[in-house]
Motif scaffolding. Structure first.
Motif, PDB file in Angstrom:
ATOM      1  N   ARG A  80       0.798  -1.226   0.000  1.00 20.90           N
ATOM      2  CA  ARG A  80       0.000   0.000   0.000  1.00 20.90           C
ATOM      3  C   ARG A  80       0.829   1.274   0.000  1.00 20.90           C
ATOM      4  N   ASP A  81       2.171   1.142   0.094  1.00 24.67           N
ATOM      5  CA  ASP A  81       3.087   2.284   0.059  1.00 24.67           C
ATOM      6  C   ASP A  81       2.741   3.342   1.105  1.00 24.67           C
ATOM      7  N   GLN A  82       2.567   2.870   2.339  1.00 25.86           N
ATOM      8  CA  GLN A  82       2.302   3.775   3.461  1.00 25.86           C
ATOM      9  C   GLN A  82       2.978   3.211   4.709  1.00 25.86           C
ATOM     10  N   ALA A  83       3.010   4.006   5.753  1.00 26.15           N
ATOM     11  CA  ALA A  83       3.614   3.552   7.007  1.00 26.15           C
ATOM     12  C   ALA A  83       2.768   2.438   7.619  1.00 26.15           C
ATOM     13  N   SER A  84       3.418   1.598   8.385  1.00 26.28           N
ATOM     14  CA  SER A  84       2.712   0.516   9.083  1.00 26.28           C
ATOM     15  C   SER A  84       1.791   1.083  10.162  1.00 26.28           C
ATOM     16  N   ILE A  85       0.834   0.292  10.587  1.00 25.44           N
ATOM     17  CA  ILE A  85      -0.029   0.677  11.709  1.00 25.44           C
ATOM     18  C   ILE A  85       0.843   0.949  12.936  1.00 25.44           C
ATOM     19  N   PHE A  86       1.802   0.065  13.169  1.00 26.54           N
ATOM     20  CA  PHE A  86       2.689   0.183  14.325  1.00 26.54           C
ATOM     21  C   PHE A  86       3.357   1.556  14.354  1.00 26.54           C
ATOM     22  N   GLU A  87       3.859   1.994  13.202  1.00 29.64           N
ATOM     23  CA  GLU A  87       4.519   3.291  13.122  1.00 29.64           C
ATOM     24  C   GLU A  87       3.511   4.434  13.193  1.00 29.64           C
TER      25      GLU A  87
END
Length: 171
Positions: free
Chosen positions: A62-69
């Motif tokens: 998805r080319d986005q930051a992880s939920i964790f981040e």
């Protein structure tokens, strides 16, 4: 049944196996490593699996930051994001400090976000490509790298739980 429904069902089953496998474990069981063992603890295997799915689904697909981040969960969960390509030893050493309940709440977010994303796909989207090690069709990535990974490690955790005297799955 269409391909999206099959993927969603398979990935959900992997998630369900993971959650059934870690249910009702004591801290000792979560962190147990037999003398001379080359396999990691249940807690580490679970953290690796959940964090990998989050990272792979979000950064690779998805080319986005992880939920964790995005949610800044390192303090809540008690560890940093699993290091992809870096030195895993400091991360591994910190696993006993994990708040396992917080890790499971984070896992629920990962599972929900994965399923929500899958619900947006069409069968034509599965022919698109994503690069993970090599370029591969998105459908293959979802079924093998995401779905198989959870089922594989869920089975591994069930086996370890059985060695520790528990029942890995309810059947």
């Amino acid at each position: 049944m269409d391909a999206i429904a099959i993927l969603r069902g398979g990935i959900k089953q992997g998630h369900d196996i993971m959650e059934q496998a870690v249910a009702n474990l004591t801290p000792e069981q979560l962190h147990h490593r037999g003398e001379g063992s080359t396999i990691h603890s249940i807690a580490l295997i679970y953290a690796h699996t959940v964090m990998s799915e989050d990272w792979l689904m979000n950064t690779k697909l998805r080319d986005q930051a992880s939920i964790f981040e995005r949610a800044g969960l390192s303090k809540t969960v008690g560890i940093e994001m699993v290091p992809f390509g870096g030195d895993p030893e400091p991360w591994i050493a910190n696993i006993p400090n994990v708040d396992f309940d917080a890790l499971r709440r984070y896992a629920a977010q990962v599972y929900t976000e994965t399923d929500d994303y899958l619900a947006t796909l069409t069968e034509a989207d599965l022919d698109g490509t994503v690069t993970f090690i090599d370029e591969m069709p998105i459908g293959a990535f979802l079924s093998t790298i995401i779905g198989w990974h959870a089922a594989h490690h869920g089975g591994e955790i069930c086996a370890l739980k059985g060695v520790l005297g528990g029942k890995g799955l309810p059947f």
